[in-house]
Design a protein around this motif. Structure first.
Motif, PDB file in Angstrom:
ATOM      1  N   ASN A  10       0.824  -1.210   0.000  1.00  0.00           N
ATOM      2  CA  ASN A  10       0.000   0.000   0.000  1.00  0.00           C
ATOM      3  C   ASN A  10       0.860   1.263   0.000  1.00  0.00           C
ATOM      4  O   ASN A  10       0.538   2.240  -0.676  1.00  0.00           O
ATOM      5  N   ARG A  63       2.179   1.694  -3.497  1.00  0.00           N
ATOM      6  CA  ARG A  63       1.113   2.217  -4.381  1.00  0.00           C
ATOM      7  C   ARG A  63       0.931   3.721  -4.186  1.00  0.00           C
ATOM      8  O   ARG A  63       0.748   4.465  -5.152  1.00  0.00           O
ATOM      9  N   ARG A  64       0.976   4.184  -2.933  1.00  0.00           N
ATOM     10  CA  ARG A  64       0.840   5.623  -2.682  1.00  0.00           C
ATOM     11  C   ARG A  64       2.017   6.402  -3.264  1.00  0.00           C
ATOM     12  O   ARG A  64       1.839   7.471  -3.834  1.00  0.00           O
ATOM     13  N   ILE A  90       3.858   5.540  -5.824  1.00  0.00           N
ATOM     14  CA  ILE A  90       3.700   5.549  -7.281  1.00  0.00           C
ATOM     15  C   ILE A  90       2.653   6.579  -7.692  1.00  0.00           C
ATOM     16  O   ILE A  90       2.833   7.316  -8.672  1.00  0.00           O
ATOM     17  N   LYS A  91       1.560   6.657  -6.934  1.00  0.00           N
ATOM     18  CA  LYS A  91       0.487   7.603  -7.262  1.00  0.00           C
ATOM     19  C   LYS A  91       0.979   9.052  -7.152  1.00  0.00           C
ATOM     20  O   LYS A  91       0.701   9.878  -8.022  1.00  0.00           O
ATOM     21  N   VAL A  92       1.742   9.349  -6.098  1.00  0.00           N
ATOM     22  CA  VAL A  92       2.285  10.697  -5.924  1.00  0.00           C
ATOM     23  C   VAL A  92       3.297  10.997  -7.030  1.00  0.00           C
ATOM     24  O   VAL A  92       3.292  12.093  -7.615  1.00  0.00           O
ATOM     25  N   ALA A  95       3.437   9.747 -10.050  1.00  0.00           N
ATOM     26  CA  ALA A  95       2.741   9.944 -11.321  1.00  0.00           C
ATOM     27  C   ALA A  95       2.064  11.310 -11.359  1.00  0.00           C
ATOM     28  O   ALA A  95       2.065  11.977 -12.399  1.00  0.00           O
ATOM     29  N   SER A  96       1.499  11.751 -10.247  1.00  0.00           N
ATOM     30  CA  SER A  96       0.852  13.068 -10.207  1.00  0.00           C
ATOM     31  C   SER A  96       1.866  14.186 -10.428  1.00  0.00           C
ATOM     32  O   SER A  96       1.626  15.106 -11.221  1.00  0.00           O
ATOM     33  N   LEU A 117       6.589   4.177 -14.319  1.00  0.00           N
ATOM     34  CA  LEU A 117       5.643   4.133 -13.198  1.00  0.00           C
ATOM     35  C   LEU A 117       4.448   3.241 -13.523  1.00  0.00           C
ATOM     36  O   LEU A 117       3.969   2.495 -12.665  1.00  0.00           O
ATOM     37  N   LEU A 118       3.957   3.307 -14.750  1.00  0.00           N
ATOM     38  CA  LEU A 118       2.841   2.437 -15.135  1.00  0.00           C
ATOM     39  C   LEU A 118       3.256   0.973 -15.127  1.00  0.00           C
ATOM     40  O   LEU A 118       2.504   0.096 -14.692  1.00  0.00           O
ATOM     41  N   THR A 124       3.476  -0.124 -11.512  1.00  0.00           N
ATOM     42  CA  THR A 124       2.131  -0.345 -10.981  1.00  0.00           C
ATOM     43  C   THR A 124       1.596  -1.695 -11.417  1.00  0.00           C
ATOM     44  O   THR A 124       1.004  -2.438 -10.625  1.00  0.00           O
ATOM     45  N   ASP A 161       0.675  -4.860  -8.928  1.00  0.00           N
ATOM     46  CA  ASP A 161      -0.658  -5.469  -8.942  1.00  0.00           C
ATOM     47  C   ASP A 161      -0.596  -6.959  -9.274  1.00  0.00           C
ATOM     48  O   ASP A 161      -1.423  -7.732  -8.785  1.00  0.00           O
TER      49      ASP A 161
END
Length: 108
Positions: free
Chosen positions: A8, A11-12, A14-16, A18-19, A89-90, A93, A97
């Motif tokens: 988790n 994942r966070r 990676i999300k940051v 990517a943003s 990053l994709l 991810t 997953d």
């Protein structure tokens, strides 16, 4: 930490990432449009004048310089680096997953 917590957290992150990368990509594209617009304006000013008039045969500061093309190249390199970073990053991810599907367990 447990595997779920670590996943988790990853994942966070990676999300940051990517943003932030998308914000950088947007500003780079905006900057590229400005650079190209200014170079087109310079080239059109040169085409209209044809070097006649008061300036005669002198080279003005408005002529296209090799440095102008290097600025375009630098901006293109920056756009490429943002694209490669987003692709990585994709991919990351997708790998996370595959290894550990999203769980419903929240971080403690």
């Amino acid at each position: 930490t447990t595997q779920v917590e670590a996943t988790n957290l990853l994942r966070r992150v990676i999300k940051v990432g990517a943003s932030i990368n998308l914000i950088g990509l947007f500003t780079s594209i905006f900057g590229a449009q400005f650079i190209i617009g200014s170079l087109v304006a310079k080239s059109m000013q040169n085409a209209v004048g044809f070097g006649v008039g008061i300036g005669g045969g002198m080279v003005s500061a408005q002529t296209l310089q090799p440095l102008d093309l290097l600025v375009v190249q630098a901006n293109t390199n920056m756009l490429t680096s943002h694209f490669v970073s987003l692709a990585c990053l994709l991919w990351l991810t997708r790998m996370v997953d595959k290894l550990d599907p999203p769980s419903l367990e929240e971080d403690l």
